[in-house]
Motif scaffolding. Structure first.
Motif, PDB file in Angstrom:
ATOM      1  N   SER A 180      -0.679 -13.406  -4.539  1.00 15.43           N
ATOM      2  CA  SER A 180      -1.377 -14.550  -5.488  1.00 15.43           C
ATOM      3  C   SER A 180      -2.628 -15.104  -4.735  1.00 15.43           C
ATOM      4  CB  SER A 180      -0.144 -15.722  -5.489  1.00 15.43           C
ATOM      5  OG  SER A 180       0.940 -15.279  -6.103  1.00 15.43           O
ATOM      6  N   ALA A 181      -2.552 -15.240  -3.269  1.00 15.68           N
ATOM      7  CA  ALA A 181      -3.892 -15.810  -2.757  1.00 15.68           C
ATOM      8  C   ALA A 181      -4.969 -14.693  -2.759  1.00 15.68           C
ATOM      9  CB  ALA A 181      -3.356 -16.007  -1.252  1.00 15.68           C
ATOM     10  N   LEU A 182      -4.552 -13.576  -2.635  1.00 15.04           N
ATOM     11  CA  LEU A 182      -5.533 -12.502  -2.715  1.00 15.04           C
ATOM     12  C   LEU A 182      -6.173 -12.590  -4.238  1.00 15.04           C
ATOM     13  CD1 LEU A 182      -5.406  -8.956  -1.272  1.00 15.04           C
ATOM     14  CD2 LEU A 182      -6.209  -9.202  -3.630  1.00 15.04           C
ATOM     15  N   LEU A 183      -5.402 -12.750  -5.235  1.00 15.93           N
ATOM     16  CA  LEU A 183      -5.856 -12.707  -6.542  1.00 15.93           C
ATOM     17  C   LEU A 183      -7.004 -13.820  -6.757  1.00 15.93           C
ATOM     18  CD1 LEU A 183      -2.981 -11.144  -8.349  1.00 15.93           C
ATOM     19  CD2 LEU A 183      -5.172 -10.167  -8.100  1.00 15.93           C
ATOM     20  N   ALA A 184      -6.175 -15.032  -6.143  1.00 10.37           N
ATOM     21  CA  ALA A 184      -7.042 -16.214  -6.327  1.00 10.37           C
ATOM     22  C   ALA A 184      -8.333 -16.264  -5.734  1.00 10.37           C
ATOM     23  CB  ALA A 184      -6.099 -17.373  -5.833  1.00 10.37           C
ATOM     24  N   ARG A 185      -8.647 -15.375  -4.690  1.00 10.02           N
ATOM     25  CA  ARG A 185      -9.922 -15.507  -3.969  1.00 10.02           C
ATOM     26  C   ARG A 185     -10.874 -14.335  -4.650  1.00 10.02           C
ATOM     27  NH1 ARG A 185      -6.587 -15.361   0.571  1.00 10.02           N
ATOM     28  NH2 ARG A 185      -6.854 -13.032   0.865  1.00 10.02           N
ATOM     29  N   ASN A 186     -10.300 -13.560  -5.760  1.00 12.59           N
ATOM     30  CA  ASN A 186     -11.001 -12.608  -6.262  1.00 12.59           C
ATOM     31  C   ASN A 186     -11.473 -11.449  -5.184  1.00 12.59           C
ATOM     32  OD1 ASN A 186     -11.051 -13.445  -8.875  1.00 12.59           O
ATOM     33  ND2 ASN A 186     -12.651 -14.955  -8.448  1.00 12.59           N
ATOM     34  N   ASP A 187     -10.243 -11.316  -4.216  1.00 15.57           N
ATOM     35  CA  ASP A 187     -10.603 -10.259  -3.303  1.00 15.57           C
ATOM     36  C   ASP A 187     -10.287  -8.921  -3.942  1.00 15.57           C
ATOM     37  OD1 ASP A 187     -11.602 -11.972  -1.447  1.00 15.57           O
ATOM     38  OD2 ASP A 187      -9.418 -12.144  -0.522  1.00 15.57           O
ATOM     39  N   PRO A 188     -10.821  -7.833  -3.679  1.00 19.88           N
ATOM     40  CA  PRO A 188     -10.365  -6.406  -3.909  1.00 19.88           C
ATOM     41  C   PRO A 188      -8.994  -6.101  -3.634  1.00 19.88           C
ATOM     42  CG  PRO A 188     -12.505  -6.091  -2.734  1.00 19.88           C
ATOM     43  CD  PRO A 188     -12.100  -7.715  -2.692  1.00 19.88           C
ATOM     44  N   LEU A 189      -8.357  -5.581  -4.396  1.00 20.57           N
ATOM     45  CA  LEU A 189      -6.674  -5.247  -4.072  1.00 20.57           C
ATOM     46  C   LEU A 189      -6.918  -4.159  -2.998  1.00 20.57           C
ATOM     47  CD1 LEU A 189      -5.338  -5.145  -7.545  1.00 20.57           C
ATOM     48  CD2 LEU A 189      -4.815  -6.858  -5.712  1.00 20.57           C
ATOM     49  N   PRO A 190      -6.117  -4.133  -1.870  1.00 19.65           N
ATOM     50  CA  PRO A 190      -6.211  -3.191  -0.748  1.00 19.65           C
ATOM     51  C   PRO A 190      -4.933  -2.230  -1.202  1.00 19.65           C
ATOM     52  CG  PRO A 190      -5.070  -5.285  -0.104  1.00 19.65           C
ATOM     53  CD  PRO A 190      -5.690  -5.373  -1.200  1.00 19.65           C
ATOM     54  N   LEU A 191      -5.463  -1.071  -1.511  1.00 17.86           N
ATOM     55  CA  LEU A 191      -4.512  -0.171  -1.794  1.00 17.86           C
ATOM     56  C   LEU A 191      -4.195   1.084  -0.744  1.00 17.86           C
ATOM     57  CD1 LEU A 191      -6.150   0.763  -5.421  1.00 17.86           C
ATOM     58  CD2 LEU A 191      -4.432  -0.928  -4.953  1.00 17.86           C
ATOM     59  N   VAL A 192      -2.940   1.138  -0.698  1.00 13.79           N
ATOM     60  CA  VAL A 192      -2.181   2.220  -0.016  1.00 13.79           C
ATOM     61  C   VAL A 192      -1.747   3.362  -0.849  1.00 13.79           C
ATOM     62  CG1 VAL A 192      -0.371   3.062   1.697  1.00 13.79           C
ATOM     63  CG2 VAL A 192      -1.503   0.695   1.833  1.00 13.79           C
ATOM     64  N   MET A 193      -2.505   4.862  -0.889  1.00 11.32           N
ATOM     65  CA  MET A 193      -2.461   5.871  -1.639  1.00 11.32           C
ATOM     66  C   MET A 193      -2.198   7.136  -0.972  1.00 11.32           C
ATOM     67  SD  MET A 193      -2.872   4.762  -4.650  1.00 11.32           S
ATOM     68  CE  MET A 193      -2.328   3.166  -5.052  1.00 11.32           C
ATOM     69  N   PHE A 194      -1.712   8.163  -1.885  1.00 10.03           N
ATOM     70  CA  PHE A 194      -1.718   9.515  -1.260  1.00 10.03           C
ATOM     71  C   PHE A 194      -3.151   9.927  -1.471  1.00 10.03           C
ATOM     72  CE2 PHE A 194       2.679  10.095  -2.131  1.00 10.03           C
ATOM     73  CZ  PHE A 194       3.221  10.450  -0.918  1.00 10.03           C
ATOM     74  N   GLU A 195      -3.499  10.804  -1.056  1.00  8.18           N
ATOM     75  CA  GLU A 195      -4.651  11.649  -1.173  1.00  8.18           C
ATOM     76  C   GLU A 195      -4.932  12.349  -2.487  1.00  8.18           C
ATOM     77  OE1 GLU A 195      -4.993  14.660   2.124  1.00  8.18           O
ATOM     78  OE2 GLU A 195      -6.078  13.208   3.422  1.00  8.18           O
ATOM     79  N   ALA A 196      -6.107  12.198  -3.148  1.00  2.18           N
ATOM     80  CA  ALA A 196      -6.159  13.021  -4.586  1.00  2.18           C
ATOM     81  C   ALA A 196      -5.911  14.464  -4.342  1.00  2.18           C
ATOM     82  CB  ALA A 196      -7.413  12.792  -5.020  1.00  2.18           C
ATOM     83  N   PRO A 197      -5.417  15.310  -5.207  1.00  6.60           N
ATOM     84  CA  PRO A 197      -4.848  14.726  -6.671  1.00  6.60           C
ATOM     85  C   PRO A 197      -3.783  14.180  -6.448  1.00  6.60           C
ATOM     86  CG  PRO A 197      -4.479  17.118  -6.488  1.00  6.60           C
ATOM     87  CD  PRO A 197      -5.346  16.962  -5.234  1.00  6.60           C
ATOM     88  N   CYS A 198      -3.345  12.967  -7.085  1.00  6.45           N
ATOM     89  CA  CYS A 198      -1.971  12.210  -7.125  1.00  6.45           C
ATOM     90  C   CYS A 198      -1.854  11.499  -8.373  1.00  6.45           C
ATOM     91  CB  CYS A 198      -1.881  11.370  -5.873  1.00  6.45           C
ATOM     92  SG  CYS A 198      -0.513  10.330  -5.818  1.00  6.45           S
ATOM     93  N   LEU A 199      -0.527  11.825  -9.160  1.00  3.91           N
ATOM     94  CA  LEU A 199      -0.501  10.969 -10.582  1.00  3.91           C
ATOM     95  C   LEU A 199      -0.510   9.555 -10.238  1.00  3.91           C
ATOM     96  CD1 LEU A 199       2.397  13.563 -11.774  1.00  3.91           C
ATOM     97  CD2 LEU A 199       0.136  13.303 -12.537  1.00  3.91           C
TER      98      LEU A 199
END
Length: 301
Positions: A180-199
């Motif tokens: 909620s705080a992150l969205l309120a500040r309009n900060d970029p969402l920090p994503l934890v992801m697999f390497e591409a290609p990934c569905l």
């Protein structure tokens, strides 16, 4: 003198189990080559033997009563032992080799409930199991170094693969992660992801772009265990299903754009092979159980 327990009708138990797995006693009747009325009569007989209702209607879907949930587990064990005894008497115990692959999301949560019962029932069958990401499993199936695989449904699955169900996807973060705080500040969402290609990665980035939300990939992993470790550490959020969700993590769907469902598919090279048939049946049951108990989607088998 102690009263002799009622002997539950095995044919009625088989209709009951198949009806729950299919989500419809009409579909179960088709698979059993019986009329719907005959299967309904078997269910009524089983309820009379148990002295209670076993199923109820919830909208268009069937739902188990508390007594039905208890019976379902026992019914599967009884039928498994019945079928094993029948094959043993006829000299039809399975033998040979089966190489099975599972996408990482299913490996820890579903594999024990599939391979354990199978190995106990068919000790002469040698099983080799591989837990990996979707793309390596698809390649292994294409090269025929695997006999069957449980996968996420993507565009590159062959026509002969069987879609077993759908599971909702979820934005997942640590309990203490303050989205909620992150969205309120309009900060970029920090994503934890697999390497591409990934569905999952492709779905996440597409949804965020459509919602015009800024994002940045802060952690990339080769394995699902690495994804979960980074999310638990609070480095960011990820997009997965809730199948096998580790403790301490939860869904953030209420605060982020909807991401829809992902199909789960079973690809077999030889669906007529008896060992593969049995493993496929156990896989369908394990997935149906997870979906039923945890509300992780819908079964389409």
């Amino acid at each position: 003198m102690e009263k002799i327990p009622v002997s539950l009708d095995s044919d009625a138990l088989r209709s009951f189990v198949l009806g729950i797995e299919c989500g419809s006693f009409a579909l179960a009747a088709q698979q059993l080559c019986r009329s719907t009325s005959a299967v309904s009569a078997q269910l009524k007989k089983l309820e009379q033997q148990c002295g209670m209702a076993l199923v109820t209607k919830r909208g268009r879907h069937l739902a188990l009563t508390p007594g039905g949930e208890i019976l379902l587990s026992y019914a599967r064990r009884l039928l498994s032992l019945n079928d094993e005894a029948w094959r043993a008497v006829r000299g039809e115990l399975l033998q040979g080799d089966v190489r099975i692959g599972m996408q990482e999301d299913f490996g820890e949560s579903l594999m024990p409930g599939i391979l354990g019962p199978f190995s106990r029932q068919h000790p002469s069958v040698r099983i080799s199991a591989r837990v990996d990401r979707n793309q390596p499993l698809l390649q292994a199936m294409a090269e025929q170094s695997l006999d069957m695989a449980l996968l996420w449904q993507g565009d590159n699955l062959p026509a002969q693969s069987e879609v077993l169900g759908q599971t909702p996807l979820a934005w997942i973060g640590a309990q203490e992660f303050d989205i909620s705080a992150l969205l309120a500040r309009n900060d970029p969402l920090p994503l934890v992801m697999f390497e591409a290609p990934c569905l999952m990665r492709s779905r996440a980035l597409c949804v965020l772009e459509q919602a015009e939300l800024d994002w940045r990939v802060v952690f990339t992993s080769h394995s699902l265990s690495g994804i979960w470790a980074a999310v638990r550490a609070g480095l960011g959020i990820t997009l997965r299903s809730q199948i096998g969700l580790p403790a301490g993590l939860h869904s953030l769907n209420a605060l982020l754009p909807a991401v829809g469902n992902m199909g789960i598919a079973l690809w077999q090279h030889n669906a007529d092979d008896a060992a593969q048939q049995m493993l496929a049946q156990l896989t369908r049951r394990a997935l149906a159980d997870d979906i039923h108990h945890n509300g992780n989607g819908t079964v389409s088998m």
